[in-house]
Scaffold this active site. Structure first.
Site, PDB file in Angstrom:
ATOM      1  N   LEU A 194       1.709 -11.668  -0.855  1.00 11.53           N
ATOM      2  CA  LEU A 194       0.858 -11.193  -1.937  1.00 11.53           C
ATOM      3  C   LEU A 194      -0.573 -11.208  -1.416  1.00 11.53           C
ATOM      4  O   LEU A 194      -0.933 -12.070  -0.611  1.00 11.53           O
ATOM      5  CB  LEU A 194       0.962 -12.099  -3.173  1.00 11.53           C
ATOM      6  CG  LEU A 194       2.297 -12.140  -3.917  1.00 11.53           C
ATOM      7  CD1 LEU A 194       2.224 -13.137  -5.061  1.00 11.53           C
ATOM      8  CD2 LEU A 194       2.681 -10.764  -4.444  1.00 11.53           C
ATOM      9  N   ASP A 195      -1.384 -10.266  -1.880  1.00 15.54           N
ATOM     10  CA  ASP A 195      -2.786 -10.269  -1.476  1.00 15.54           C
ATOM     11  C   ASP A 195      -3.452 -11.565  -1.937  1.00 15.54           C
ATOM     12  O   ASP A 195      -3.006 -12.211  -2.890  1.00 15.54           O
ATOM     13  CB  ASP A 195      -3.517  -9.082  -2.107  1.00 15.54           C
ATOM     14  CG  ASP A 195      -2.964  -7.750  -1.635  1.00 15.54           C
ATOM     15  OD1 ASP A 195      -2.449  -7.690  -0.506  1.00 15.54           O
ATOM     16  OD2 ASP A 195      -3.054  -6.770  -2.397  1.00 15.54           O
ATOM     17  N   LYS A 196      -4.536 -11.909  -1.278  1.00 22.11           N
ATOM     18  CA  LYS A 196      -5.250 -13.153  -1.569  1.00 22.11           C
ATOM     19  C   LYS A 196      -5.501 -13.353  -3.059  1.00 22.11           C
ATOM     20  O   LYS A 196      -5.263 -14.440  -3.597  1.00 22.11           O
ATOM     21  CB  LYS A 196      -6.593 -13.164  -0.814  1.00 22.11           C
ATOM     22  CG  LYS A 196      -7.486 -14.350  -1.138  1.00 22.11           C
ATOM     23  CD  LYS A 196      -8.820 -14.236  -0.423  1.00 22.11           C
ATOM     24  CE  LYS A 196      -9.752 -15.375  -0.820  1.00 22.11           C
ATOM     25  NZ  LYS A 196     -11.081 -15.265  -0.155  1.00 22.11           N
TER      26      LYS A 196
ATOM     27  N   ARG B 221      -1.865  -1.247  -5.843  1.00 22.93           N
ATOM     28  CA  ARG B 221      -3.296  -0.959  -5.928  1.00 22.93           C
ATOM     29  C   ARG B 221      -3.593   0.463  -5.454  1.00 22.93           C
ATOM     30  O   ARG B 221      -4.361   1.200  -6.080  1.00 22.93           O
ATOM     31  CB  ARG B 221      -4.078  -1.986  -5.105  1.00 22.93           C
ATOM     32  CG  ARG B 221      -3.909  -3.415  -5.596  1.00 22.93           C
ATOM     33  CD  ARG B 221      -4.385  -4.442  -4.574  1.00 22.93           C
ATOM     34  NE  ARG B 221      -5.810  -4.328  -4.312  1.00 22.93           N
ATOM     35  CZ  ARG B 221      -6.432  -5.005  -3.346  1.00 22.93           C
ATOM     36  NH1 ARG B 221      -5.741  -5.823  -2.554  1.00 22.93           N
ATOM     37  NH2 ARG B 221      -7.728  -4.852  -3.159  1.00 22.93           N
TER      38      ARG B 221
END
Length: 319
Positions: free
Chosen positions: A137-139, A236
């Site tokens: 998962l992105d930060k 996104r």
């Protein structure tokens, strides 16, 4: 003691003409390309029983056999970082990742990551590539991740990710009012001018996102997304491509848009929302040991709950 890793894969015709190390990375996806390249050079990964070089081209139909010692990976330090453990057994660990936690050490984030936390929580993960991490998962994306605690579990989960039998569902809050849900089927690859960004591009990898409307607000939409593929920044990029970027997205969000007549509280919240409004809410997969389908859910975090409450109040105030 080192573990002996044994695996074998046949090169499909679709990979004909690619480099041996690239083919190996496709077929042994639970290991990094650099690690596989090293095993090729050592002769631990052979082609039809013969040693090769990473740059050799494969023709398709060959058998790649891997017999290697998997040493304890001591490159990364174990760190006492709290984890929100949703489920744990002998094979897998499911965690609810908070915003701000980087998944894997990299330039700019050498420590303080989920990987460092996993090594502290379960020291035997040092014997599993990438400490058992099979997806990311992105930060600043919150929510569910599954971690493999054994090599067998890691291989099984990677196989499920490749065959798209892992179900991943996300909550997001986007800019703009969607009239209906739909599917985005658009390839994603590196942005042609900005290497730090992803983009919908003709020569990208196949990417499919299904989405549906949960709730509409005056100028925003609470949307639920289901991944069919798992490309970097997929939701996104896809929603921005549809002209519905996520609130707070620093990379793909575009210019800030405030609903006319909005309260100062909502304006301040939208201006200062510190991350992309994205949360991995549901995760389902076949358990590596039992084969049973298991499913886990994580409630919306407080910041997204507050955001949705403000947007709902704004809508009701204008009725």
């Amino acid at each position: 003691m080192p573990q002996i890793l044994e695996a074998q894969q046949r090169v499909p015709v679709s990979l004909a003409g690619v480099r041996l190390d690239q083919a190996a990375a496709e077929l042994f996806a639970d290991h990094s390309r650099e690690r596989l390249k090293g095993w090729i050079k050592q002769g631990a990964l052979t082609v039809d029983g013969l040693a090769g070089k990473p740059k050799d081209k494969v023709a398709g139909g060959e058998w790649l056999r891997l017999v290697a010692e998997l040493e304890d990976d001591t490159r990364f330090e174990a760190e006492d970082i709290p984890l929100d453990v949703v489920h744990e057994d002998d094979e897998v660990l499911v965690i609810n990742k908070p915003a701000g936690l980087v998944v894997h050490p990299a330039a700019g984030n050498p420590d303080g990551t989920l990987l460092n936390a996993l090594l502290y929580h379960c020291p035997t993960l040092a014997m599993v590539p990438r400490a058992g991490i099979v997806h990311r998962l992105d930060k600043d994306t919150t929510g569910l991740m599954v971690v493999a605690k054994t090599l067998t579990a890691q291989t099984a989960l990677v196989d499920q990710l490749q065959t798209r039998t892992v179900s991943r569902e996300y909550d997001a809050v986007s800019v703009g009012v969607m009239t209906a849900g739909g599917t985005v089927d658009a390839p994603i690859g590196r942005h042609p001018k900005d290497r730090k960004r992803q983009a919908v591009t003709a020569n990208g990898k196949p990417a499919v996102t299904h989405y549906r409307v949960v709730e509409r607000f005056r100028a925003h939409t609470h949307v639920r997304c289901r991944l069919e593929t798992g490309r970097t920044h997929q939701i996104r990029v896809h929603l921005a491509h549809q002209r519905f970027p996520l609130i707070g997205d620093p990379v793909y969000g575009g210019r800030l848009k405030l609903p006319p007549g909005a309260s100062e509280g909502l304006k301040d919240l939208l201006r200062g929302f510190p991350r992309q409004a994205l949360h991995a809410r549901k995760l389902a997969f076949d358990h590596p040991a039992s084969g049973e389908r298991v499913e886990f859910r994580a409630a919306l975090p407080d910041d997204l709950l507050m955001l949705i409450d403000y947007l709902r109040d704004d809508r009701e105030a204008m009725l």
